[in-house]
Enzyme design. Structure first.
Site, mmCIF file in Angstrom:
data_model
loop_
_atom_site.group_PDB
_atom_site.id
_atom_site.type_symbol
_atom_site.label_atom_id
_atom_site.label_comp_id
_atom_site.label_asym_id
_atom_site.label_seq_id
_atom_site.Cartn_x
_atom_site.Cartn_y
_atom_site.Cartn_z
ATOM 1 N N ASP A 87 -1.207 2.146 6.454
ATOM 2 C CA ASP A 87 -0.267 1.156 5.575
ATOM 3 C C ASP A 87 -0.962 1.980 3.192
ATOM 4 O OD1 ASP A 87 -2.689 -0.400 5.967
ATOM 5 O OD2 ASP A 87 -2.949 -1.655 5.056
ATOM 6 N N LYS A 134 -1.432 -7.785 7.251
ATOM 7 C CA LYS A 134 -1.867 -7.681 6.363
ATOM 8 C C LYS A 134 -2.464 -7.966 5.229
ATOM 9 C CE LYS A 134 -4.104 -4.210 4.605
ATOM 10 N NZ LYS A 134 -5.441 -3.064 4.197
ATOM 11 N N GLU A 149 -8.415 -10.457 5.559
ATOM 12 C CA GLU A 149 -9.205 -9.049 5.374
ATOM 13 C C GLU A 149 -9.941 -9.484 3.921
ATOM 14 O OE1 GLU A 149 -8.690 -4.583 4.449
ATOM 15 O OE2 GLU A 149 -7.644 -4.886 4.410
ATOM 16 N N GLU A 156 -12.270 -7.869 2.120
ATOM 17 C CA GLU A 156 -13.546 -6.749 1.799
ATOM 18 C C GLU A 156 -14.102 -6.852 0.672
ATOM 19 O OE1 GLU A 156 -13.433 -1.670 1.562
ATOM 20 O OE2 GLU A 156 -11.535 -2.650 1.845
ATOM 21 N N LYS A 180 -9.770 -9.163 9.825
ATOM 22 C CA LYS A 180 -10.574 -7.769 9.376
ATOM 23 C C LYS A 180 -11.299 -7.386 8.762
ATOM 24 C CE LYS A 180 -8.747 -3.195 8.433
ATOM 25 N NZ LYS A 180 -7.903 -1.869 8.067
ATOM 26 N N SER A 217 -9.897 -1.757 12.976
ATOM 27 C CA SER A 217 -9.014 -0.796 11.832
ATOM 28 C C SER A 217 -9.474 0.099 10.904
ATOM 29 C CB SER A 217 -8.212 -2.763 11.332
ATOM 30 O OG SER A 217 -6.903 -2.562 11.136
ATOM 31 N N TYR A 265 -7.191 1.028 -3.541
ATOM 32 C CA TYR A 265 -6.593 0.849 -1.955
ATOM 33 C C TYR A 265 -4.762 1.388 -2.973
ATOM 34 C CZ TYR A 265 -4.733 0.491 2.018
ATOM 35 O OH TYR A 265 -4.302 0.688 3.305
#
Length: 400
Positions: A75, A187, A227, A229, A269, A338, A400
């Protein structure tokens, strides 16, 4: 009005944040809808506490969390995909992005190891180079199509140079459209930085944004991947990561519960609990597994079907070894992967933008997918791994 308030108080579950922060179980309501009868001629008040997609959401989450399989994260935004293509000397054009994504989705037998694929919006509406819809190709491979729905990170005002994730505006209508296009899960990625605190403001903003996104996604038929992170950046040790992760996940699940999110219809995630990438003290796979599983057992309800770990800049082999170490005994959840770079790095370099290398690149992808499938089953040995797959992929301040 008094009668209305009284009815709400009697039927709404009481969530004690202090209890949840201590790791005590939440008390869930079994009420589907709360209907308060008016005492005057005014319209009745209906408070939603479930979703009409509940059964489908649970089915989607369980399908993705199936034995020996995990998620291929493909993605990357067009800009990030451009950076990946630039690393192999390929121009960032729609045709080149299409060619690479076609390579990934059409790898023969990929669905044996991969149960879900996270797509960027362009890819969800894209066709392969031979004219087949990418969504249809994935479904034929027995892979559930998913969609990245956040709009990226921006500076968080009032924080210590931290970020927050945007994208809630218009999310409901976008999610409905994604569902119509064939996506069945979503997501949303936000981040927490240990070197920058993390501040209480940043943690709360991350948790609240994830909870609102999850509720909106479920309301539109998409099983949400949650998620937050915890970035690898920093010189801190594994204990500090563990401490921060406990706080983050306590906050996340408190707000998920506040927003009436169906836990059986989500996937997580998380980052693995590791030392900072610049720490002088490295951790073994067994240590990573020990800290990470301790975090999961303290913070994650057993009703959540799957824990799909991100690789976060670990090398391909390192991410696989750590996952394997976590699966040496059974758990209440499906503990899997993932991965983006940790599945694609060798594949991308093998392809190099050349049509004649497609088959070899797909074989490289399948090698990594099979390795992580074995790790999900606790049967990975690490034999025969290339030196390239052992190279770390951490980038300080990675965007990202």
């Amino acid at each position: 009005m008094a009668a209305t308030s009284s009815s709400l108080l009697k039927t709404t579950p009481v969530l004690d944040k202090l209890e949840w922060m201590k790791g005590l179980p939440l008390r869930h309501s079994s009420v589907s809808f709360i209907r308060c009868q008016p005492t005057t001629g005014r319209p009745s008040l209906t408070v939603r506490a479930s979703t009409s997609y509940a059964d489908e959401l649970v089915k989607t989450a369980k399908t993705i969390a199936s034995p020996g399989r995990g998620i291929l994260a493909m993605d990357e935004s067009n800009a990030t995909c451009g950076k990946r293509l630039a690393s192999i000397g390929v121009e960032n054009t729609e045709a080149n992005r299409q060619a690479y994504r076609t390579l990934l989705c059409t790898a023969p037998g990929l669905g044996q190891y991969v149960s879900g694929a996270i797509l960027f919006e362009e890819t969800l509406y894209q066709s392969t180079t031979d004219g087949k819809k990418i969504v249809d190709v994935l479904v034929q491979q027995n892979i559930v199509p998913g969609i990245k729905v956040d709009k990226g990170l921006v500076p968080l005002a009032g924080s210590n140079n931290e970020s927050w994730c945007q994208g809630l505006d218009g999310l409901a209508s976008r999610s409905a459209a994604y569902y119509q296009q064939g996506a069945r899960f979503a997501k949303w990625r936000t981040v927490v930085s240990i070197p920058n605190g993390p501040s209480a403001l940043a943690v709360k903003e991350a948790a609240w944004g994830l909870a609102r996104y999850a509720a909106i996604s479920q309301d539109n038929g998409l099983a949400p991947i949650v998620e937050p992170e915890i970035l690898l950046d920093g010189e801190h040790g594994i204990e500090r990561t563990f401490e921060v992760a406990q706080k983050v996940w306590a906050e996340v699940f408190f707000h998920l519960a506040e927003n009436n999110v169906l836990f059986e219809g989500i996937l997580l995630k998380p980052s693995m609990v590791t030392p900072g990438a610049e720490s002088k003290v490295k951790a073994t796979p067994e240590q990573v597994a020990d800290y990470t599983l301790k975090l999961l057992y303290r913070r994650i309800p057993p009703s959540v079907p799957g824990i799909m770990f991100l690789s976060g800049g670990q090398s391909e082999v390192e991410a696989t070894h750590n996952l394997n170490a976590m699966n040496q005994k059974p758990h209440p959840w499906h503990v899997s992967f993932s991965y983006a770079r940790a599945l694609q790095n060798t594949c991308l370099k093998t392809w190099g933008g050349r049509p004649e290398n497609v088959k070899a690149a797909q074989e490289a992808l399948l090698i990594r997918a099979k390795a992580n499938s074995l790790a999900q089953l606790g049967k990975y040995t690490g034999e025969g791994e290339s030196e390239e797959s052992k190279e770390g992929m951490f980038v300080k301040g990675y965007v990202y």
